[in-house]
Scaffold this motif. Structure first.
Motif, PDB file in Angstrom:
ATOM      1  N   LEU A 244     -30.735  74.399  78.880  1.00 42.51           N
ATOM      2  CA  LEU A 244     -31.395  73.776  77.736  1.00 42.51           C
ATOM      3  C   LEU A 244     -31.757  72.334  78.051  1.00 42.51           C
ATOM      4  N   LYS A 245     -30.829  71.586  78.630  1.00 42.70           N
ATOM      5  CA  LYS A 245     -31.098  70.189  78.963  1.00 42.70           C
ATOM      6  C   LYS A 245     -32.212  70.068  79.984  1.00 42.70           C
ATOM      7  N   ARG A 246     -32.180  70.911  81.002  1.00 46.18           N
ATOM      8  CA  ARG A 246     -33.225  70.851  82.027  1.00 46.18           C
ATOM      9  C   ARG A 246     -34.598  71.171  81.426  1.00 46.18           C
ATOM     10  N   SER A 247     -34.628  72.174  80.550  1.00 42.38           N
ATOM     11  CA  SER A 247     -35.902  72.569  79.941  1.00 42.38           C
ATOM     12  C   SER A 247     -36.419  71.484  79.002  1.00 42.38           C
ATOM     13  N   LEU A 248     -35.516  70.869  78.248  1.00 40.45           N
ATOM     14  CA  LEU A 248     -35.920  69.769  77.369  1.00 40.45           C
ATOM     15  C   LEU A 248     -36.465  68.606  78.192  1.00 40.45           C
ATOM     16  N   TYR A 249     -35.808  68.316  79.298  1.00 36.45           N
ATOM     17  CA  TYR A 249     -36.278  67.230  80.151  1.00 36.45           C
ATOM     18  C   TYR A 249     -37.670  67.537  80.689  1.00 36.45           C
ATOM     19  N   ALA A 250     -37.860  68.777  81.162  1.00 37.70           N
ATOM     20  CA  ALA A 250     -39.163  69.166  81.709  1.00 37.70           C
ATOM     21  C   ALA A 250     -40.262  69.057  80.664  1.00 37.70           C
TER      22      ALA A 250
ATOM     23  N   ASP B  79     -31.670  59.589  77.901  1.00 36.15           N
ATOM     24  CA  ASP B  79     -30.529  60.486  77.733  1.00 36.15           C
ATOM     25  C   ASP B  79     -30.951  61.727  76.955  1.00 36.15           C
ATOM     26  N   ILE B  80     -30.243  62.806  77.175  1.00 32.18           N
ATOM     27  CA  ILE B  80     -30.392  64.028  76.383  1.00 32.18           C
ATOM     28  C   ILE B  80     -29.000  64.484  75.991  1.00 32.18           C
ATOM     29  N   VAL B  81     -28.811  64.722  74.717  1.00 35.00           N
ATOM     30  CA  VAL B  81     -27.505  65.158  74.220  1.00 35.00           C
ATOM     31  C   VAL B  81     -27.668  66.529  73.570  1.00 35.00           C
ATOM     32  N   ALA B  82     -26.942  67.496  74.105  1.00 36.91           N
ATOM     33  CA  ALA B  82     -26.935  68.841  73.534  1.00 36.91           C
ATOM     34  C   ALA B  82     -25.527  69.392  73.675  1.00 36.91           C
ATOM     35  N   MET B  83     -24.959  69.861  72.589  1.00 30.42           N
ATOM     36  CA  MET B  83     -23.601  70.387  72.606  1.00 30.42           C
ATOM     37  C   MET B  83     -23.584  71.822  72.101  1.00 30.42           C
TER      38      MET B  83
ATOM     39  N   VAL C  84     -32.985  63.708  72.019  1.00 34.01           N
ATOM     40  CA  VAL C  84     -33.661  63.206  73.213  1.00 34.01           C
ATOM     41  C   VAL C  84     -33.936  61.724  72.995  1.00 34.01           C
ATOM     42  N   VAL C  85     -33.473  60.898  73.929  1.00 32.70           N
ATOM     43  CA  VAL C  85     -33.597  59.446  73.803  1.00 32.70           C
ATOM     44  C   VAL C  85     -34.645  58.927  74.790  1.00 32.70           C
ATOM     45  N   PHE C  86     -35.677  58.275  74.276  1.00 33.91           N
ATOM     46  CA  PHE C  86     -36.722  57.688  75.109  1.00 33.91           C
ATOM     47  C   PHE C  86     -36.500  56.178  75.239  1.00 33.91           C
TER      48      PHE C  86
ATOM     49  N   PRO D 171     -23.973  60.776  82.895  1.00 33.26           N
ATOM     50  CA  PRO D 171     -23.417  61.443  84.066  1.00 33.26           C
ATOM     51  C   PRO D 171     -23.361  62.959  83.928  1.00 33.26           C
ATOM     52  N   GLN D 172     -23.244  63.461  82.705  1.00 26.65           N
ATOM     53  CA  GLN D 172     -23.069  64.886  82.551  1.00 26.65           C
ATOM     54  C   GLN D 172     -24.363  65.676  82.577  1.00 26.65           C
ATOM     55  N   THR D 173     -25.516  64.990  82.570  1.00 24.57           N
ATOM     56  CA  THR D 173     -26.761  65.734  82.538  1.00 24.57           C
ATOM     57  C   THR D 173     -27.098  66.260  83.916  1.00 24.57           C
ATOM     58  N   PRO D 174     -27.367  67.567  84.046  1.00 26.21           N
ATOM     59  CA  PRO D 174     -27.518  68.203  85.344  1.00 26.21           C
ATOM     60  C   PRO D 174     -28.950  68.296  85.832  1.00 26.21           C
ATOM     61  N   TYR D 175     -29.928  67.790  85.051  1.00 26.26           N
ATOM     62  CA  TYR D 175     -31.302  68.101  85.370  1.00 26.26           C
ATOM     63  C   TYR D 175     -31.899  67.207  86.444  1.00 26.26           C
ATOM     64  N   LEU D 176     -31.088  66.332  87.042  1.00 28.66           N
ATOM     65  CA  LEU D 176     -31.609  65.477  88.098  1.00 28.66           C
ATOM     66  C   LEU D 176     -31.242  65.974  89.485  1.00 28.66           C
TER      67      LEU D 176
END
Length: 226
Positions: free
Chosen positions: A23-29, A39-43, A54-56, A127-132
């Motif tokens: 979900l985080k990766r798709s939101l980032y894309a 930042d992206i926060v999803a729980m 989603v923080v811009f 740090p917890q976001t995996p989309y990088l």
């Protein structure tokens, strides 16, 4: 009462069956086309299922994303987007206003560290976001990319390892004439995108040339060989 414009947007009505990391990766894309994401926060807690923030870095980016993607079919459900009610912590720290409401909490310990790390990184994320992640190159479209004759099928390369069909479809279906995305089994870094005609494919190619699906992977697009 209307919520004032904010760097952070709140998204709900999302498919709660999607894995949090995907979900985080798709939101980032999807959202990074509008500006730099901080930042992206999803729980996946029961209370937060189907929701994300989603923080811009720039207010204009969050505003544009809200307008352009309102109702966008994300994993087969139309997204509902609004401004968050308050600034995210990371934006507050960047502004120096974090802790105004609770000055005793992490005022001296965390503030300088966060500001320093944000200054060092061009695309800071939590740090917890995996989309990088990914092993693609830092290719930049500074010069024209060697290309084949115009074709209604585009060839994508330099894609990150976590690329999936949904991510690419979300990027390309905003262009008229989009038909489908075809991944290549066993080859995570390439894909094909088909359009209804050569001219329509060319528009998408020019618009997304060098687009970063992740912060470190600039997509390379050429016409597929006939």
């Amino acid at each position: 009462m209307d919520i004032r414009p904010n760097h952070t947007i709140y998204i709900n009505n999302m498919n709660d069956k999607v894995n949090k990391d995907e979900l985080k990766r798709s939101l980032y894309a999807l959202f990074s086309q509008f500006g730099q994401i901080v930042d992206i926060v999803a729980m996946k807690t029961a209370k937060m299922r189907g929701q994300a923030f989603v923080v811009f870095r720039e207010l204009a980016a969050s505003t544009n994303a809200l307008r352009q993607l309102q109702g966008f079919p994300f994993y087969n459900k139309p997204m509902r987007i609004q401004y968050a009610k308050t600034d995210s912590e990371v934006i507050a720290k960047m502004r120096g206003t974090y802790g105004d409401k609770d000055k005793k909490k992490d005022k001296k310990k965390k503030g300088p560290e966060v500001l320093t790390s944000l200054a060092k990184k061009p695309a800071p994320v939590s740090p917890q976001t995996p989309y990088l992640s990914g092993t693609c190159s830092l290719w930049e479209p500074l010069f024209s990319v060697p290309d084949n004759p115009p074709n209604y099928i585009l060839f994508l390369s330099n894609l990150p390892e976590e690329t999936n069909e949904m991510m690419l479809s979300m990027l390309f279906n905003q262009f008229p004439g989009f038909k489908e995305v075809r991944l290549v089994p066993g080859k995570h870094d390439i894909a094909f995108v088909e359009f209804e005609g050569e001219a329509l494919a060319g528009v998408a190619k020019d618009a997304l040339q060098g687009f970063r699906i992740t912060a470190t992977c600039a997509m390379k697009i050429t016409y597929a060989k006939k």
